[in-house]
Design an enzyme around this catalytic site. Structure first.
Site: not given
Ligand SMILES: *Cc1c(COP(=O)(O)O)cnc(C)c1O
Length: 429
Positions: A146, A241, A269
């Site tokens: 994701y 990511d 995060k």
């Molecule tokens: C949570 C997450 C996102 C998206 O971040 P948001 O702050 O919710 O927009 C993108 N990549 C990864 C791997 C994530 O865990």
């Protein structure tokens, strides 16, 4: 043991009239475990309290954003102090520079960074930058990874490897995902095949260095190295990511833990200490393509927000190598306890963990990719979830989400969790 949830239920009913599904992000609504969501009022350390006054040990931890524990004193002081000097300037300030220094000092190979407001914004900007830098349009991503709610990255392609990604969401035109190619996680051959079939057309491979959005799946030995080599030989950028793993699985994130050399990194995060922050960064020559230095436009009214920068700094500054050893020790205690409870109850399960993120899959196989993850007993997970809720443990409300520990999850809370887990599992069978 039965808890009163009257107030939560009342608020939920009202919320449903005002907001779609009563929530502002879908997983929170409990749809995949059944029942109705709890509304929370306050949190401290590893604990969180709902509006009916029930206490829970929290393993959501704001989806990993909280790593010190809730309502950390230094983070709160930093936020209050920043707020007293103004909540937003829409102009440069030294707090941005301080957080940039903290971030660059931690993440190996990161030379420049741009702050945004969420992980989604970070991946969206990194994708634009990768396309501009390579003059190519196609993106390879992995099924089950994701990268935020970005149109072109909202494709998991259940139809499997080597097909064009089909959108996962209504409202995403097929054209938006037509340049998204879906590979299988932990399967280098699937990436090689896509790059081979799309010679000089692929701008970037996006990867979660530890998959955390289909439960917790560690990278297979050689997987991340192999991606780096494939990218090098094909002129493709490797975009790591780290929105979930950054500053969580190691001081310098998965990049440090697994010695990966990324071209671009996305963060979020933990970097905001519980406030909305995202960031993307990487090699200076790439980052200098971003406006105002270069031609890649990207902007944000609240980007680099003083409160968010202060919270991020106060959080990162408290994360020393010792913090990660402590996280490892408590997560390992939980891991062992959960495995033992599964064994004692004769439950087939794979407990998978990297540092302080872990998940329990009810299956007799190791889970290495999205197909494996989907092929687990989600009904059993739903029953376990509600059993744990009754016993004062709040898990992510989905079988396909990772659980997160904070530095405030100590032995007592972990042992209580394991005990509750064993009881709930017996009941759930
Ligand atoms: C949570 C997450 C996102 C998206 O971040 P948001 O702050 O919710 O927009 C993108 N990549 C990864 C791997 C994530 O865990």
């Amino acid at each position: 043991m039965t808890k009163s949830l009257t107030r939560s239920t009342e608020i939920y009913d009202q919320a449903c009239r005002l907001m779609p599904g009563g929530v502002n992000s879908p997983v929170r609504a409990f749809r995949s475990v059944g029942g109705s969501p709890l509304y929370f009022e306050r949190a401290k350390g590893s604990l969180i309290w709902d509006v009916d006054g029930n206490e829970y040990i929290d393993y959501v931890a704001s989806w990993g954003a909280i790593i010190l524990g809730h309502a950390d004193q230094k983070v709160n002081e930093a936020i209050q102090s920043a707020a007293s000097r103004g909540t937003s300037f829409g102009a440069p300030h030294a707090g941005e520079v301080r957080l940039a220094e903290e971030v660059l000092a931690r993440v190996p190979g990161l030379e420049k960074v741009r702050f945004v407001n969420s992980g989604t914004e970070a991946t969206m900007a990194a994708m634009r930058l990768a396309r501009a830098a390579t003059g190519r349009n196609k993106i390879v991503k992995f099924a089950g990874n994701y990268h935020g709610a970005v149109d072109s990255l909202l494709a998991k392609a259940g139809s499997g490897v080597a097909t064009f990604g089909l959108p996962d969401s209504a409202g995403v035109p097929a054209e938006a995902t037509a340049d998204t190619l879906i590979a299988r996680y932990n399967d280098l051959e699937s990436v090689r095949a896509l790059l081979e079939a799309n010679k000089e057309l692929v701008a970037a491979v996006f990867v979660e260095p530890v998959a955390g959005n289909m439960g917790c799946i560690p990278p297979a030995p050689g997987f991340l190295d192999g991606l780096r080599r494939l990218c090098d030989t094909t002129g493709v950028l490797l975009v790591v990511d780290e929105v979930m793993t950054g500053f969580r699985v190691c001081r310098g994130g998965a990049i440090e833990r697994f010695s990966v050399r990324p071209d671009l990194v996305c963060m979020g995060k933990v970097i905001g200490g519980g406030l909305p922050v995202g960031a993307y960064g990487g090699r200076a020559d790439l980052m200098d393509l971003v406006a105002p230095v270069g031609p890649v436009y990207q902007a944000g009214t609240l980007s680099g927000n003083p409160l968010a920068m202060a919270a991020g700094c106060a959080a990162l500054q408290q994360l020393t190598s010792d913090s990660y050893e402590r996280l490892e020790a408590s997560a390992s205690r939980l891991h062992t306890g959960l495995e033992e409870a599964c064994r004692m109850t004769g439950t087939a399960a794979s407990v998978q963990r990297v540092g302080s993120m872990l998940s329990v899959y009810f299956t007799d196989h190791k889970v290495e990719n999205f197909d494996n993850a989907q092929n687990t007993d989600k009904e059993l997970f739903g029953r376990l979830f509600h059993g744990l809720l009754k016993r004062g443990v709040y898990l992510p409300p989905s079988a396909l989400e990772a659980w997160f520990l904070t530095l405030s999850h100590h032995k007592v809370e972990i042992d209580r969790t394991v005990e509750a887990f064993a009881d709930a599992l017996k009941e759930a069978q």
